[in-house]
Scaffold this motif. Structure first.
Motif, PDB file in Angstrom:
ATOM      1  N   THR A  69      14.890 -37.614 -41.612  1.00 47.67           N
ATOM      2  CA  THR A  69      14.496 -38.583 -42.633  1.00 47.67           C
ATOM      3  C   THR A  69      15.666 -38.936 -43.541  1.00 47.67           C
ATOM      4  O   THR A  69      15.863 -40.105 -43.903  1.00 47.67           O
ATOM      5  N   LEU A  73      17.380 -42.597 -44.271  1.00 45.85           N
ATOM      6  CA  LEU A  73      17.605 -43.135 -45.618  1.00 45.85           C
ATOM      7  C   LEU A  73      19.054 -43.505 -45.882  1.00 45.85           C
ATOM      8  O   LEU A  73      19.323 -44.346 -46.750  1.00 45.85           O
ATOM      9  N   THR A  76      18.493 -47.147 -44.498  1.00 47.27           N
ATOM     10  CA  THR A  76      17.401 -47.983 -45.000  1.00 47.27           C
ATOM     11  C   THR A  76      17.370 -48.100 -46.521  1.00 47.27           C
ATOM     12  O   THR A  76      16.894 -49.104 -47.044  1.00 47.27           O
ATOM     13  N   SER A  77      17.874 -47.091 -47.225  1.00 44.77           N
ATOM     14  CA  SER A  77      17.873 -47.175 -48.696  1.00 44.77           C
ATOM     15  C   SER A  77      18.686 -48.371 -49.185  1.00 44.77           C
ATOM     16  O   SER A  77      18.357 -48.983 -50.205  1.00 44.77           O
ATOM     17  N   GLY A 165      17.247 -45.709 -38.372  1.00 43.92           N
ATOM     18  CA  GLY A 165      17.257 -46.448 -39.631  1.00 43.92           C
ATOM     19  C   GLY A 165      17.967 -47.779 -39.480  1.00 43.92           C
ATOM     20  O   GLY A 165      17.528 -48.800 -40.029  1.00 43.92           O
ATOM     21  N   THR A 171      12.036 -47.844 -43.751  1.00 48.12           N
ATOM     22  CA  THR A 171      11.985 -46.385 -43.844  1.00 48.12           C
ATOM     23  C   THR A 171      10.748 -45.811 -43.168  1.00 48.12           C
ATOM     24  O   THR A 171      10.835 -44.873 -42.371  1.00 48.12           O
TER      25      THR A 171
END
Length: 252
Positions: A69, A73, A76-77, A165, A171
């Motif tokens: 995860t 991120l 995708t963040s 991602g 996300t």
């Protein structure tokens, strides 16, 4: 090097990122010790017992989702906040930007993974010994390879997250696919399939094959440790190659 430093700065200046990575380490060590103790209690003399694998696998089942995860991120963040446009303005060579993200997170996941692996192994052996079962030592055949190999698995799982991602950009959907690939399919899938297909899935599915490097007792019909790791590495490389191809051509 400047792009790499920028990616490291982005990652570490979000306080939850490093905290989450520490949680992943804690999950692997803590849950690993608990499952190792329970496995030690259930050990029967004369049975096959891979104390090395047992001490790490129980915690890894949860830690892998956290690490993957975080990998998601990393990409995708920036899409969520719109920061990706600024990053592409500063570093217009998209391949260099994604390569910096990949290198930064691979190194971070590898270091965290090795720390978690050795800590989980050592505490797990203490728990197994306390339960009265036979323990393993780093000097025994295959043990050091298995423990160090778990750190490599962390890095590869993290890179799978980075690739997903980049490919999916959202996300939630990327994490859902990640959990399906690394958890649901290899664990639940074989139980829902005819036996020959289930056996093939357990043998050749990337994460299942890769985890063979963390074993010291090879099950019949399974890939050898390095061949299994090679399958996971090849899967990761293919995903990253797709991610690079898409990232270079798709609008931000």
């Amino acid at each position: 090097m400047n792009t790499f430093r920028a990616e490291w700065t982005k990652f570490r200046t979000v306080p939850s990122n490093l905290a989450t990575l520490l949680v992943a380490v804690g999950l692997m060590v803590g849950l690993g010790a608990l499952t190792a103790y329970r496995a030690g209690e259930g050990h029967q003399a004369g049975g096959v017992f891979d104390a090395t694998y047992i001490s790490m696998y129980g915690g890894f089942l949860f830690a892998e989702t956290v690490v993957g995860t975080l990998g998601v991120l990393v990409v995708t963040s920036e899409y969520v906040t719109g920061m990706i446009r600024t990053s592409l303005t500063v570093t217009p060579r998209r391949g260099r930007l994604l390569a910096a993200k990949v290198a930064m997170f691979a190194g971070l996941a590898l270091v965290a993974g090795e720390v978690a692996s050795f800590a989980s192994f050592l505490l797990g052996q203490a728990a197994i010994g306390a339960a009265g079962a036979p323990t393993a030592a780093l000097g025994q055949p295959g043990v050091l390879r298995a423990v160090a190999g778990m750190g490599l698995i962390w890095a590869l799982v993290g890179l799978v997250g980075v690739a997903l991602g980049c490919l999916l950009r959202g996300t939630m959907i990327a994490v859902t696919v990640l959990v399906a690939v690394n958890f649901i399919i290899p664990i639940i899938g074989p139980r829902l399939m005819p036996e020959p297909a289930g056996e093939a899935l357990q043998t050749y599915w990337p994460i299942s094959a890769g985890l063979q490097v963390t074993t010291t007792v090879q099950a019949a019909g399974r890939l050898t440790p390095w061949a299994g790791l090679g399958v996971l590495a090849a899967f990761t490389v293919v995903l990253l190659a797709l991610a690079f191809a898409v990232f270079r051509t798709r609008d931000a």
